[in-house]
Design a protein around this motif. Structure first.
Motif, PDB file in Angstrom:
ATOM      1  N   VAL A 129       0.835  -1.205   0.000  1.00 56.02           N
ATOM      2  CA  VAL A 129       0.000   0.000   0.000  1.00 56.02           C
ATOM      3  C   VAL A 129       0.867   1.252   0.000  1.00 56.02           C
ATOM      4  O   VAL A 129       0.572   2.225  -0.704  1.00 56.02           O
ATOM      5  N   GLU A 179      -3.954   5.685   8.616  1.00 61.21           N
ATOM      6  CA  GLU A 179      -4.884   4.604   9.016  1.00 61.21           C
ATOM      7  C   GLU A 179      -5.451   4.887  10.404  1.00 61.21           C
ATOM      8  O   GLU A 179      -6.648   4.713  10.631  1.00 61.21           O
ATOM      9  N   VAL A 203      -7.689   0.079   5.302  1.00 61.86           N
ATOM     10  CA  VAL A 203      -7.116  -1.043   4.562  1.00 61.86           C
ATOM     11  C   VAL A 203      -7.693  -2.339   5.100  1.00 61.86           C
ATOM     12  O   VAL A 203      -7.668  -2.596   6.298  1.00 61.86           O
ATOM     13  N   VAL A 234      -8.269  -0.787  -0.364  1.00 64.76           N
ATOM     14  CA  VAL A 234      -7.843   0.466   0.263  1.00 64.76           C
ATOM     15  C   VAL A 234      -8.892   1.532  -0.027  1.00 64.76           C
ATOM     16  O   VAL A 234      -9.113   1.908  -1.182  1.00 64.76           O
TER      17      VAL A 234
END
Length: 198
Positions: free
Chosen positions: A153, A168, A175, A186
């Protein structure tokens, strides 16, 4: 939930997987690589086919079973000719097939997998290389490569792992992994690059 854009990626290995096993020549556990060569043995009405792996240090070989005691008519002619001619494409297919290694009970060396990430629907981003709120990224890992999710990612989003972790934690990025389908999802829920220049 509807998304502004759905952008798909595929992860593809650059080379056949290497394996780890005890080498009789080295006297220890070493790395073996795919030689892209097959061994075919006809014994009466049965055929054996192996893919040959080789120790990267001493060149000792190890044969991984493709077919064992198989009737010739059960193998497609084109495939059989591929074994006889050491077809690179065929060797790569077996050399990146996790089930093939599981069947042979050998350990794949996942520590140094070389891979590329390709964007499937490239036209969507021709004029816009940035990601925006409402984007959904779908990363297909059909070869089931054992790569850290945060590494993949981070590469796609052009972020450091610490930046990704912070985004995040704040809920700007969500995710999720679909293990059975070998996918990473994502969701972009906010502005990614507000505090830096790409």
């Amino acid at each position: 939930m509807s998304y502004l854009r759905k952008i798909e990626y595929t992860i593809t290995p650059n080379e056949s997987f290497k394996i780890l096993r005890n080498c009789s020549g080295c006297g220890c556990k070493t790395i073996f690589h795919n030689t892209n060569s097959f061994r075919v043995n006809a014994n009466g009405s049965k055929i054996d086919v192996w893919l040959i792996y080789q120790c990267i240090k001493c060149k000792h070989t190890n044969n991984l079973t493709v077919y064992e005691r198989c009737r010739p008519e059960s193998i497609l002619q084109e495939e059989y000719e591929g074994y006889l001619s050491n077809c690179n494409k065929l060797a790569f297919e077996y050399g990146t097939d996790s089930q093939f290694f599981a069947k042979n009970r050998v350990e794949v060396d996942w520590s140094n997998i070389k891979y590329i990430i390709n964007r499937k629907n490239d036209m969507l981003l021709e004029t816009d290389q940035f990601f925006h709120e409402g984007d959904l990224l779908v990363v297909n890992n059909s070869y089931a490569l054992k790569i850290r999710t945060d590494k993949v990612v981070s590469e796609i989003l052009n972020l450091t792992r610490s930046e990704l972790k912070r985004l995040e934690k704040s809920g700007i990025i969500v995710v999720t992994k679909e293990k059975q389908e070998h996918k990473i999802m994502v969701e972009i829920k906010g502005e990614l690059y507000s505090d830096r220049t790409i």
